[in-house]
Write a protein that holds these residues in place. Structure first.
Motif, PDB file in Angstrom:
ATOM      1  N   ALA A  12      -6.800   8.848   6.784  1.00 26.87           N
ATOM      2  CA  ALA A  12      -7.534   9.628   5.787  1.00 26.87           C
ATOM      3  C   ALA A  12      -7.536   8.941   4.426  1.00 26.87           C
ATOM      4  O   ALA A  12      -8.454   9.146   3.624  1.00 26.87           O
ATOM      5  N   LYS A  13      -6.532   8.121   4.158  1.00 24.16           N
ATOM      6  CA  LYS A  13      -6.443   7.423   2.874  1.00 24.16           C
ATOM      7  C   LYS A  13      -7.344   6.182   2.810  1.00 24.16           C
ATOM      8  O   LYS A  13      -7.753   5.785   1.717  1.00 24.16           O
ATOM      9  N   LEU A  14      -7.652   5.578   3.923  1.00 24.07           N
ATOM     10  CA  LEU A  14      -8.431   4.337   3.907  1.00 24.07           C
ATOM     11  C   LEU A  14      -9.779   4.470   3.191  1.00 24.07           C
ATOM     12  O   LEU A  14     -10.111   3.601   2.376  1.00 24.07           O
ATOM     13  N   PRO A  15     -10.577   5.518   3.428  1.00 29.52           N
ATOM     14  CA  PRO A  15     -11.837   5.639   2.678  1.00 29.52           C
ATOM     15  C   PRO A  15     -11.610   5.807   1.170  1.00 29.52           C
ATOM     16  O   PRO A  15     -12.373   5.279   0.355  1.00 29.52           O
ATOM     17  N   LEU A  16     -10.534   6.502   0.797  1.00 32.95           N
ATOM     18  CA  LEU A  16     -10.194   6.653  -0.620  1.00 32.95           C
ATOM     19  C   LEU A  16      -9.846   5.305  -1.225  1.00 32.95           C
ATOM     20  O   LEU A  16     -10.313   4.958  -2.320  1.00 32.95           O
ATOM     21  N   TRP A  17      -9.066   4.526  -0.521  1.00 38.97           N
ATOM     22  CA  TRP A  17      -8.699   3.202  -1.018  1.00 38.97           C
ATOM     23  C   TRP A  17      -9.927   2.312  -1.160  1.00 38.97           C
ATOM     24  O   TRP A  17     -10.026   1.520  -2.095  1.00 38.97           O
ATOM     25  N   TYR A  26      -7.058  -0.908  -8.435  1.00 40.30           N
ATOM     26  CA  TYR A  26      -6.292  -1.649  -7.436  1.00 40.30           C
ATOM     27  C   TYR A  26      -4.867  -1.134  -7.241  1.00 40.30           C
ATOM     28  O   TYR A  26      -4.019  -1.825  -6.693  1.00 40.30           O
ATOM     29  N   ALA A  27      -4.596   0.091  -7.650  1.00 46.04           N
ATOM     30  CA  ALA A  27      -3.233   0.643  -7.581  1.00 46.04           C
ATOM     31  C   ALA A  27      -2.677   0.664  -6.153  1.00 46.04           C
ATOM     32  O   ALA A  27      -1.470   0.537  -5.968  1.00 46.04           O
ATOM     33  N   ASN A  28      -3.519   0.816  -5.152  1.00 41.47           N
ATOM     34  CA  ASN A  28      -3.053   0.837  -3.762  1.00 41.47           C
ATOM     35  C   ASN A  28      -2.802  -0.565  -3.212  1.00 41.47           C
ATOM     36  O   ASN A  28      -2.311  -0.705  -2.099  1.00 41.47           O
ATOM     37  N   PHE A  29      -3.136  -1.569  -3.998  1.00 39.47           N
ATOM     38  CA  PHE A  29      -2.961  -2.963  -3.596  1.00 39.47           C
ATOM     39  C   PHE A  29      -2.212  -3.687  -4.722  1.00 39.47           C
ATOM     40  O   PHE A  29      -2.796  -4.479  -5.459  1.00 39.47           O
ATOM     41  N   PRO A  30      -0.911  -3.401  -4.865  1.00 41.38           N
ATOM     42  CA  PRO A  30      -0.176  -3.909  -6.024  1.00 41.38           C
ATOM     43  C   PRO A  30      -0.123  -5.431  -6.117  1.00 41.38           C
ATOM     44  O   PRO A  30      -0.171  -5.981  -7.219  1.00 41.38           O
ATOM     45  N   MET A  31      -0.050  -6.119  -5.001  1.00 45.50           N
ATOM     46  CA  MET A  31      -0.003  -7.578  -5.062  1.00 45.50           C
ATOM     47  C   MET A  31      -1.351  -8.144  -5.524  1.00 45.50           C
ATOM     48  O   MET A  31      -1.392  -9.099  -6.299  1.00 45.50           O
ATOM     49  N   LEU A  32      -2.434  -7.554  -5.056  1.00 47.25           N
ATOM     50  CA  LEU A  32      -3.759  -7.964  -5.504  1.00 47.25           C
ATOM     51  C   LEU A  32      -3.911  -7.705  -6.996  1.00 47.25           C
ATOM     52  O   LEU A  32      -4.397  -8.549  -7.748  1.00 47.25           O
ATOM     53  N   GLU A  33      -3.461  -6.539  -7.424  1.00 52.74           N
ATOM     54  CA  GLU A  33      -3.546  -6.193  -8.845  1.00 52.74           C
ATOM     55  C   GLU A  33      -2.737  -7.171  -9.695  1.00 52.74           C
ATOM     56  O   GLU A  33      -3.177  -7.594 -10.758  1.00 52.74           O
TER      57      GLU A  33
END
Length: 113
Positions: A12-17, A26-33
């Motif tokens: 359910a979180k994937l579409p939100l991300w 990019y908060a859900n992808f801290p390394m990318l951020e």
């Protein structure tokens, strides 16, 4: 049951991300951020234009892969197992001996508090 709930939550979180990624959040992808913020100012924090569609496509593929692999659609949740106290025991067959155990649990004073 816990693993099933965690899997459903993740899916359910994937579409939100994906929506956040498209909005340059990019908060859900801290390394990318961290890579994007490193040595850049706040205005230059966006993904390269060619990379964002690839990452969004990957999130879609990931969701489809999980749905195909785990078959999450047909999971039956027995709520009385999680919390036996408010459950209607009349919906459990009299032939099911778990009903006896459920009645025992419901009558234990220490558990009802």
């Amino acid at each position: 049951m816990d693993a099933s709930e965690r899997l459903q939550s993740f899916l359910a979180k994937l579409p939100l991300w994906k929506r956040r990624l498209e909005a340059n959040i990019y908060a859900n992808f801290p390394m990318l951020e961290e890579v994007l913020v490193k040595d850049r100012d706040e205005s230059d924090k966006a993904l390269p234009p060619s990379l964002k569609p690839e990452l969004c496509k990957y999130l879609d593929t990931l969701k489809n892969s999980f749905n195909g692999y785990f078959c999450t659609g047909g999971l039956k949740v027995e709520t009385w197992i999680r919390n036996p106290f408010p459950a209607n025991i009349d919906c459990i067959s009299d032939e099911d001996f778990a009903k006896d155990e459920l009645i025992d649990l419901r009558t234990k004073e220490m558990l009802n508090k």
